[in-house]
Design a protein around this motif. Structure first.
Motif, PDB file in Angstrom:
ATOM      1  N   THR A  59       5.901  -8.407   2.286  1.00  0.00           N
ATOM      2  CA  THR A  59       6.532  -7.099   2.075  1.00  0.00           C
ATOM      3  C   THR A  59       5.632  -5.952   2.532  1.00  0.00           C
ATOM      4  OG1 THR A  59       5.712  -7.154  -0.198  1.00  0.00           O
ATOM      5  CG2 THR A  59       7.982  -7.862   0.155  1.00  0.00           C
ATOM      6  N   CYS A  67       0.017  -9.589   4.852  1.00  0.00           N
ATOM      7  CA  CYS A  67      -1.052  -8.846   4.176  1.00  0.00           C
ATOM      8  C   CYS A  67      -1.925  -9.770   3.329  1.00  0.00           C
ATOM      9  CB  CYS A  67      -0.454  -7.731   3.321  1.00  0.00           C
ATOM     10  SG  CYS A  67       0.342  -8.330   1.819  1.00  0.00           S
ATOM     11  N   THR A  69      -1.729 -10.147   0.206  1.00  0.00           N
ATOM     12  CA  THR A  69      -1.929  -9.677  -1.171  1.00  0.00           C
ATOM     13  C   THR A  69      -0.648  -9.209  -1.867  1.00  0.00           C
ATOM     14  OG1 THR A  69      -2.509  -7.512  -0.267  1.00  0.00           O
ATOM     15  CG2 THR A  69      -4.342  -8.950  -0.862  1.00  0.00           C
ATOM     16  N   CYS A  70       0.437  -9.022  -1.121  1.00  0.00           N
ATOM     17  CA  CYS A  70       1.672  -8.570  -1.768  1.00  0.00           C
ATOM     18  C   CYS A  70       2.212  -9.697  -2.662  1.00  0.00           C
ATOM     19  CB  CYS A  70       2.711  -8.152  -0.722  1.00  0.00           C
ATOM     20  SG  CYS A  70       3.400  -9.540   0.208  1.00  0.00           S
TER      21      CYS A  70
HETATM   22 ZN   LIG Z   1       2.169  -9.793   2.110  1.00  0.00          ZN
END
Ligand SMILES: [Zn+2]
Length: 383
Positions: A59, A67, A69-70
């Motif tokens: 996202t 990413c 980390t989402c």
């Molecule tokens: Zn992500």
């Protein structure tokens, strides 16, 4: 370090243009709903499929990667996203309550967390399914159809990754309709090592993406830069692994390369016919075990192959100088007939190792074959 257990594209070594292609596909809205990732063992095809799915659903997409980390990436990295499904070869077992892949999913997940470059032999070992016939049965296929018929639960795309669809039998034809007319935003990714073994009806309905094995230079660079293996050892491993990055990693952890310098002495002893030294070497080498012995035989085969090439043209930069010396010596000491006999002796050795033959005797037999087939020259030289 590239080998880690999260699966962003950047966690996978190399394959730069392929990753770029996949990212562009997503960003240009050209995600095909049934794709076949085809790569030999050690090409990183399964990690690539997972990283691709993670990127699709991230996202907070970065320019060329997810990413990591989402919330979506977090669930992906533990393989627990409710819209990520796996299907893989297994054994139905009433005794163990295993009917569907989902019933042994925790074990599969754990294996992926430990190494997303999972191979079929590792999986057989982990799931303790040796000596049984693995497959992906009709029940599992029906379960996949069910999964593909519902819309995603929370992600943009629901993804079903089928690892090794070559284990689906004729009954896999029940999947065709779901492949042709999937529910909106569902993605079916098949990851194969051998498309010729896949049902042609399924094969023809998927979009093929080829993932190449790594080049020898890439494997060498990977070992040096990512695993901090010294250059000469990296060279040897790269020569032995034929572009299989997983094997390269395992070899770098397991094999004792001190045998290489011993090998030069061994060749010299074979040439000189120094039986005591030959037997001693066979004895100490046999203690290393079956796997090392097989890698060693593969290594001799590679050296022999090069020794044939070197007769016709100068040797390439692929081999280390120390190996080049051995190769040139072998090319001088072996004629065609000798080479053929040694090839046969090595194949026989593989055969016997697989049947749990006595390693010491196998290596002794091989050394005798080398000794008997080396051409005698006025000046004995193998260094
Ligand atoms: Zn992500």
């Amino acid at each position: 370090m590239y080998i880690c257990n999260t699966l962003k594209f950047s966690d996978i070594y190399g394959h730069v243009s392929l990753k770029k292609k996949l990212v562009e596909q997503v960003n240009n809205n050209r995600i095909s709903h049934a794709q076949l990732f085809y790569g030999n063992e050690g090409s990183n095809s399964l990690p690539m499929a997972i990283a691709y799915a993670q990127y699709i659903n991230c996202t907070n997409k970065q320019e060329f990667d997810s990413c990591g980390t989402c919330p979506s990436c977090n669930k992906y990295q533990q393989y627990i996203h409710p819209d990520l499904h796996f299907s893989f070869p297994y054994i139905v077992s009433k005794a163990d309550d295993i009917e569907l892949c989902d019933d042994i999913l925790p074990l599969f997940r754990k294996s992926l967390i430990e190494s997303p470059q999972l191979t079929i032999n590792e999986w057989i070992e982990i799931a303790k399914i040796e000596n049984k016939t693995l497959n992906i049965p009709i029940k599992e296929c029906r379960n996949i159809i069910k999964k593909l018929s519902f819309k995603p639960y929370e992600a943009e795309y629901k993804v079903v990754i089928m690892w090794l669809p070559e284990f689906v039998g004729k009954e896999g034809n029940v999947l065709l309709k779901s492949i042709e007319e999937p529910a909106p935003n569902t993605l079916f990714i098949l990851v194969t090592e051998n498309p010729t073994l896949i049902l042609p009806t399924i094969l023809s309905r998927t979009q093929l993406l080829k993932i190449n094995l790594y080049s020898r230079e890439e494997i060498k660079d990977y070992l040096i830069t990512q695993l901090s293996i010294e250059e000469s050892v990296s060279n040897n491993i790269a020569l032995m692994t034929n572009g299989n990055i997983h094997k390269a990693k395992i070899l770098s952890e397991k094999i004792d390369y001190s045998f290489l310098s011993g090998f030069k002495t061994f060749l010299n002893d074979c040439y000189q016919g120094n039986s005591t030294a030959m037997f001693n070497w066979a004895e100490s080498f046999s203690e290393k075990g079956k796997d090392d012995a097989k890698h060693f035989l593969n290594y001799i085969l590679e050296l022999l192959r090069y020794s044939l090439i070197v007769e016709h043209r100068s040797i390439s930069t692929e081999v280390a100088p120390e190996e080049e010396k051995i190769i040139v010596t072998l090319s001088k000491l072996l004629n065609l007939k000798g080479r053929e006999t040694i090839y046969k002796a090595i194949n026989q050795a593989f055969f016997e190792i697989d049947r749990n033959g006595n390693l010491k005797f196998i290596i002794i037999n091989l050394s005798l074959s080398l000794k008997n087939n080396f051409l005698r020259q006025p000046k004995a030289q193998s260094n």
